[in-house]
Design a protein around this motif. Structure first.
Motif, PDB file in Angstrom:
ATOM      1  N   ASN A 162      43.629  34.704  30.670  1.00  8.91           N
ATOM      2  CA  ASN A 162      44.583  35.713  31.155  1.00  8.91           C
ATOM      3  C   ASN A 162      43.888  37.040  31.462  1.00  8.91           C
TER       4      ASN A 162
ATOM      5  N   CYS B 280      41.980  36.797  34.610  1.00 12.89           N
ATOM      6  CA  CYS B 280      42.874  36.803  35.778  1.00 12.89           C
ATOM      7  C   CYS B 280      43.316  38.234  36.110  1.00 12.89           C
ATOM      8  N   ILE B 281      43.653  38.980  35.070  1.00 10.48           N
ATOM      9  CA  ILE B 281      44.090  40.362  35.300  1.00 10.48           C
ATOM     10  C   ILE B 281      42.943  41.164  35.922  1.00 10.48           C
TER      11      ILE B 281
ATOM     12  N   CYS C 210      42.671  40.419  39.501  1.00 15.86           N
ATOM     13  CA  CYS C 210      43.927  40.564  40.248  1.00 15.86           C
ATOM     14  C   CYS C 210      44.476  39.211  40.687  1.00 15.86           C
ATOM     15  N   ARG C 211      44.457  38.248  39.765  1.00  9.09           N
ATOM     16  CA  ARG C 211      45.025  36.929  40.068  1.00  9.09           C
ATOM     17  C   ARG C 211      46.184  36.642  39.130  1.00  9.09           C
ATOM     18  N   ASN C 212      47.111  35.820  39.624  1.00  9.03           N
ATOM     19  CA  ASN C 212      48.221  35.368  38.796  1.00  9.03           C
ATOM     20  C   ASN C 212      47.676  34.383  37.749  1.00  9.03           C
ATOM     21  N   PRO C 213      47.866  34.662  36.455  1.00 11.62           N
ATOM     22  CA  PRO C 213      47.351  33.740  35.424  1.00 11.62           C
ATOM     23  C   PRO C 213      47.862  32.307  35.596  1.00 11.62           C
ATOM     24  N   GLU C 214      49.004  32.132  36.242  1.00  3.42           N
ATOM     25  CA  GLU C 214      49.507  30.768  36.451  1.00  3.42           C
ATOM     26  C   GLU C 214      48.701  29.994  37.491  1.00  3.42           C
ATOM     27  N   SER C 215      47.840  30.689  38.228  1.00  4.74           N
ATOM     28  CA  SER C 215      47.031  30.001  39.237  1.00  4.74           C
ATOM     29  C   SER C 215      45.772  29.371  38.628  1.00  4.74           C
TER      30      SER C 215
ATOM     31  N   LYS D 115      44.382  26.881  35.573  1.00  7.57           N
ATOM     32  CA  LYS D 115      44.792  25.944  34.524  1.00  7.57           C
ATOM     33  C   LYS D 115      43.623  25.632  33.588  1.00  7.57           C
TER      34      LYS D 115
ATOM     35  N   THR E 174      40.424  27.260  39.827  1.00  5.97           N
ATOM     36  CA  THR E 174      41.793  26.891  39.444  1.00  5.97           C
ATOM     37  C   THR E 174      41.816  26.004  38.203  1.00  5.97           C
TER      38      THR E 174
END
Ligand SMILES: *Cc1c(COP(=O)(O)O)cnc(C)c1O
Length: 227
Positions: A16, A19-20, A23-28, A30, A214
């Protein structure tokens, strides 16, 4: 609940944060929990903690766990010998390590008719290191072209295990190279769903995520050292 749950939370927090920072969505991104050599009870413990996807390198060892924990999503991430393709095609949902047309054809013909297409990633030798697993960059378009004809396979993306380097800039360069290869193939072939990058392990997941990973593959940091 023991260490597995705490370790999963720690790894997920690191993903997480990365990702922050990117600047990415943590849901992207896995998390693939790598359970090679670990018992089915640990897979169950991870499932109870919310983990859904598991990676295995050794077929015989994996089949025991898959039969005991069939509700998980299973990914094959080891080297593939021809005599292992039937077991892999029958029991796995994803394969990250396809490196030749021969192996792709065998997986395709051995995938059971009743099953959904097998999700495939092509493993690329990004460092051009002799002896390292993976298709050479120059041979990748031909392998994509032959694999996309195979109806029981679904091409999903690229995977790499770059050489271990401590320097984050060099880690990043290898991952960016794989991301650029993915983009080049996306531009050249019509491949819906071809958008996955399996790259990054515990030592380099931040660099991998900033380059577009991803799937992050982590074993030891979740399940402990292998003996
Ligand atoms: C074993 C393995 C991992 C996990 O490695 P750890 O060091 O235990 O985190 C990831 N990817 C692949 C391809 C592996 O074989």
């Amino acid at each position: 609940m023991g260490n597995v749950k705490n370790n999963l939370l720690r790894v997920q927090a690191r993903i997480n944060d990365a990702c922050i920072a990117a600047c990415r969505n943590p849901e992207s991104v896995k998390l693939l929990a790598v359970t090679k050599t670990k018992p089915p009870s640990m897979v169950r413990e991870a499932i109870d903690a919310g983990q859904s996807d598991f990676g295995e390198n050794y077929l015989q060892d994996a089949l025991v766990k898959i039969s005991e924990v069939p509700d998980a999503t299973w990914h094959y991430i080891g080297n593939i010998q021809s005599n292992k393709t039937r077991g892999i095609a029958t029991h796995f949902d994803w394969v990250h390590t396809v490196t030749s047309e021969k192996i792709a054809r065998r997986l395709n013909s051995q995938r059971p008719e009743s099953a959904l297409p097998l999700n495939i990633m092509l493993q690329v030798n990004v460092n051009h290191e002799p002896g390292r697993q993976g298709v050479d960059k120059a041979d990748l378009p031909a392998l994509v072209e032959s694999t996309l004809q195979l109806d029981h396979l679904r091409l999903r993306g690229l995977m790499a295990i770059p050489e271990k380097v401590d320097d984050e800039e060099r880690q990043l360069a290898n991952f960016v190279e794989l991301a650029e290869l993915l983009a080049a193939i996306q531009g050249r072939f019509f491949l819906p769903g071809f958008d996955q990058l399996s790259m990054g392990m515990s030592a380099d997941l931040e660099a991998a995520i900033s380059a577009g990973a991803t799937w992050i593959r982590i074993g030891t940091a979740i399940f402990g050292e292998r003996h």
